[in-house]
Design an enzyme around this catalytic site. Structure first.
Site: not given
Ligand code: CP
Ligand code: NVA
Length: 307
Positions: A107, A134, A137, A225, A264, A292
């Protein structure tokens, strides 16, 4: 080598196989303690390394539990406490981790970093979120939609709010699974045109509008989101522009009566979604969160050539 940097790396047939496998595995272990391995332990002895350059709850915990349920072992690496955080190169990190773990989930912010990791790794690399996309997700989101007895081909998905990483992967999925997306964003917050063009070439109808009602009218699924993603500035002018795109009961009423609401998470109730919708009967956000785990398992199995 099967990397999973974006949904297109797998393709539509593999995504369908992942969803089916996730449904089967989820059903087979209903009621079991959460870390008990599945009966076939398909990844017995495998180690999943997880590199986090950004915060995470769901991605971290779901991959951790997923690899345990497949018979393997998780290893979390916060970049701040590894040499990566002190400037060791991605190339060297990828080559070292490849000698020590069987797959690497990353990540990070800049998508180029995960591409570099994949270039140098000799084990599968999985995108656990970048600023661009992502994909993990969206496997969970598709699984959640199918669980709600909605067929993917021809599905009408409405997105409201920011044209961000999660939306990019939804648009990519639309092209692969042949559903349509109506994207409602304020001006200046549209998704990356490259995702839109590619999905259209694959046959999905992707509509871009600045009218929230046009986006949700008749939709089967309504998705939003956070308005401020990780790494973005908390700009007041952005929040003001987003305000008409809050998914509230009035907007939800424009969708089909049996429409479902997805997010998400983490959510900012009162910003991108009202409390009535978030807590209401059309919301399946906690099924989506649980899924997930089931989705990560099928992504891992695909990466190891077992799907
Ligand atoms: N939805 C998601 O990816 O959540 P986190 O940022 O908690 O991993
Ligand atoms: N769009 C958000 C998703 C988090 C899971 C971010 O990138 O912070």
């Amino acid at each position: 080598m099967r990397h999973f940097l974006d949904l297109s790396d797998a393709g539509g047939d593999a995504l369908a196989a992942m969803i089916n496998d996730a449904l089967d595995r989820k059903a087979a272990r209903r009621g079991w303690p959460k870390a008990r391995p599945d009966a076939d332990r398909p990844l017995d002895g495998h180690v999943l390394g997880m590199v986090f350059e950004k915060n995470s709850t769901r991605t971290r915990v779901s991959f951790d539990i997923a690899i345990r349920q497949l018979g393997g072992t998780p290893l979390v690496l916060d970049s701040a406490t590894t040499q990566l955080g002190r400037g060791e190169t991605i190339a060297d990190t990828a080559r070292v981790l490849s000698r020590m773990v069987d797959a690497i989930m990353v990540r990070t912010g800049d998508h180029a970093k995960i591409e570099e990791m994949a270039r140098h790794a000799t084990v599968p690399v999985i995108n656990g979120l970048t600023d661009r996309s992502h994909p993990c997700q969206i496997v969970a989101d598709l699984l959640t939609v199918v669980e709600q007895r909605k067929a993917l081909p021809g599905l009408e998905v409405a997105w409201l709010g920011d044209g961000n990483n999660v939306l990019h992967s939804i648009i990519e999925a639309a092209g692969l699974m042949k559903f349509n997306v109506r994207v409602g964003t304020p001006r200046g917050y549209e998704p990356d045109g490259a995702f839109v063009e590619e999905a259209r070439v694959r046959g999905a109808a992707i509509t871009l509008t600045h009218d929230p009602v046009e986006a949700v009218a008749g939709a089967d699924v309504v998705v939003t989101d956070t308005w401020v993603s990780m790494g973005q500035e908390h700009a007041e002018n952005k929040l003001a522009a987003m305000a008409p795109f809050q998914v509230d009961a009035a907007l939800m009423a424009q969708a089909k009566p049996d429409a479902r609401f997805l997010h998400c998470l983490p959510a900012h109730v009162g910003e991108e979604v009202s409390e009535a919708v978030f807590e209401g009967p059309q919301s399946v956000v906690f099924d989506e969160a649980e899924n997930r785990i089931h989705a990560q398992k099928s992504i891992l199995l695909w990466c190891f050539g077992k799907l």
